[in-house]
Design an enzyme around this catalytic site. Sequence first.
Site, PDB file in Angstrom:
ATOM      1  N   LYS A  43       0.793  -1.200   0.000  1.00  7.89           N
ATOM      2  CA  LYS A  43       0.000   0.000   0.000  1.00  7.89           C
ATOM      3  C   LYS A  43       0.844   1.277   0.000  1.00  7.89           C
ATOM      4  CE  LYS A  43      -3.554  -2.099   2.929  1.00  7.89           C
ATOM      5  NZ  LYS A  43      -4.106  -2.086   4.312  1.00  7.89           N
ATOM      6  N   ASP A 100       7.680   2.984  -2.205  1.00  8.47           N
ATOM      7  CA  ASP A 100       7.848   3.987  -1.148  1.00  8.47           C
ATOM      8  C   ASP A 100       9.213   3.876  -0.476  1.00  8.47           C
ATOM      9  OD1 ASP A 100       7.178   1.504  -0.138  1.00  8.47           O
ATOM     10  OD2 ASP A 100       5.779   2.236   1.367  1.00  8.47           O
ATOM     11  N   ASP A 103      14.071  -1.499   2.040  1.00 11.48           N
ATOM     12  CA  ASP A 103      14.685  -1.774   3.338  1.00 11.48           C
ATOM     13  C   ASP A 103      15.601  -2.992   3.149  1.00 11.48           C
ATOM     14  OD1 ASP A 103      15.075  -1.786   6.084  1.00 11.48           O
ATOM     15  OD2 ASP A 103      13.211  -2.797   6.534  1.00 11.48           O
ATOM     16  N   LYS A 131      16.851   2.650   2.550  1.00  8.61           N
ATOM     17  CA  LYS A 131      17.571   2.403   3.812  1.00  8.61           C
ATOM     18  C   LYS A 131      18.651   1.357   3.523  1.00  8.61           C
ATOM     19  CE  LYS A 131      14.105   1.390   6.684  1.00  8.61           C
ATOM     20  NZ  LYS A 131      13.289   1.231   7.922  1.00  8.61           N
ATOM     21  N   ARG A 165      -0.174   6.544   7.904  1.00  7.86           N
ATOM     22  CA  ARG A 165       0.039   6.749   6.462  1.00  7.86           C
ATOM     23  C   ARG A 165      -0.341   8.159   6.038  1.00  7.86           C
ATOM     24  NH1 ARG A 165       0.939   1.683   4.061  1.00  7.86           N
ATOM     25  NH2 ARG A 165      -0.215  -0.048   4.955  1.00  7.86           N
TER      26      ARG A 165
HETATM   27  P1  IMP Z   1      11.772  -4.676   2.289  1.00 13.00           P
HETATM   28  O1  IMP Z   1      11.137  -5.865   1.620  1.00 13.00           O
HETATM   29  O2  IMP Z   1      12.370  -5.051   3.625  1.00 13.00           O
HETATM   30  O3  IMP Z   1      12.730  -3.899   1.428  1.00 13.00           O
HETATM   31  O4  IMP Z   1      10.629  -3.692   2.680  1.00 13.00           O
HETATM   32  C1  IMP Z   1       9.812  -3.139   1.762  1.00 13.00           C
HETATM   33  C2  IMP Z   1       8.454  -2.869   2.359  1.00 13.00           C
HETATM   34  O5  IMP Z   1       8.465  -2.894   3.793  1.00 13.00           O
HETATM   35  C3  IMP Z   1       8.043  -1.486   1.972  1.00 13.00           C
HETATM   36  O6  IMP Z   1       7.245  -1.526   0.831  1.00 13.00           O
HETATM   37  C4  IMP Z   1       7.269  -1.012   3.177  1.00 13.00           C
HETATM   38  O7  IMP Z   1       5.922  -1.373   3.016  1.00 13.00           O
HETATM   39  C5  IMP Z   1       7.827  -1.791   4.346  1.00 13.00           C
HETATM   40  N1  IMP Z   1       8.819  -0.996   5.113  1.00 13.00           N
HETATM   41  C6  IMP Z   1      10.160  -1.131   5.115  1.00 13.00           C
HETATM   42  N2  IMP Z   1      10.745  -0.242   5.931  1.00 13.00           N
HETATM   43  C7  IMP Z   1       9.732   0.484   6.458  1.00 13.00           C
HETATM   44  C8  IMP Z   1       9.695   1.599   7.371  1.00 13.00           C
HETATM   45  O8  IMP Z   1      10.707   2.127   7.869  1.00 13.00           O
HETATM   46  N3  IMP Z   1       8.461   2.068   7.661  1.00 13.00           N
HETATM   47  C9  IMP Z   1       7.308   1.545   7.137  1.00 13.00           C
HETATM   48  N4  IMP Z   1       7.308   0.529   6.269  1.00 13.00           N
HETATM   49  C10 IMP Z   1       8.506   0.005   5.933  1.00 13.00           C
END
Ligand code: IMP
Length: 179
Positions: A43, A100, A103, A131, A165
């Site tokens: 989302k 968005d 991570d 990040k 959000r």
């Molecule tokens: P990843 O798969 O760990 O790279 O994370 C991606 C998804 O995790 C993003 O699309 C966000 O929905 C969520 N996410 C990662 N870090 C954050 C954060 O600091 N705040 C809120 N949502 C996050």
Amino acid sequence: MNSQPKLRILFSRQEIEAAVSRLAAEIRQDYHDKCPLLIGILKGSFMFLADLIRHLDFPLEVDFIGLSSYGKGERTSGKIKLVKPLGSSVKGREVLVIEDIVDTGLTTAFCLDYLQQRKPASLKLCVLTDKPSRRRVPVTIDYLGFTAPNKFLVGYGLDMNQKFRNLPDICFIEEEEQC
Ligand code: IMP
């Protein structure tokens, strides 16, 4: 516990607006004559995508894909689930994924792989906030707004347990001081 966490602004609404407008100028240069398909990852990307396309004054299409990796709270489960499939075909299209935040990279890597298998003409990635210190799989970001420290962020589409959000700034949650 239901107490309100302390929020501090990391990127203000003015800084976000400047970043979105800069990214739009870069995207315009590369896509103005390509009628790209912009795919927002739900989302979290809805606000970024909505603001971004208001700056893009050329033909384009928009679709969304719903992916989820987070259970409750701040930790990824590591397993990516497709919770909303795409409505459009990506075959032969110039596809630009709008995310968005990256991570660990697991969600974006899953999404790019999923789309690549469907044979787009090209596939690129636009991310508002990165990040990099938390990366578990490599991800190439073609258009990037901000690089952020290793903090859990909320606002401008980003949530914690589906809340926050709607904040217009990107904020981090301040750690409680130990006494
Ligand atoms: P990843 O798969 O760990 O790279 O994370 C991606 C998804 O995790 C993003 O699309 C966000 O929905 C969520 N996410 C990662 N870090 C954050 C954060 O600091 N705040 C809120 N949502 C996050």
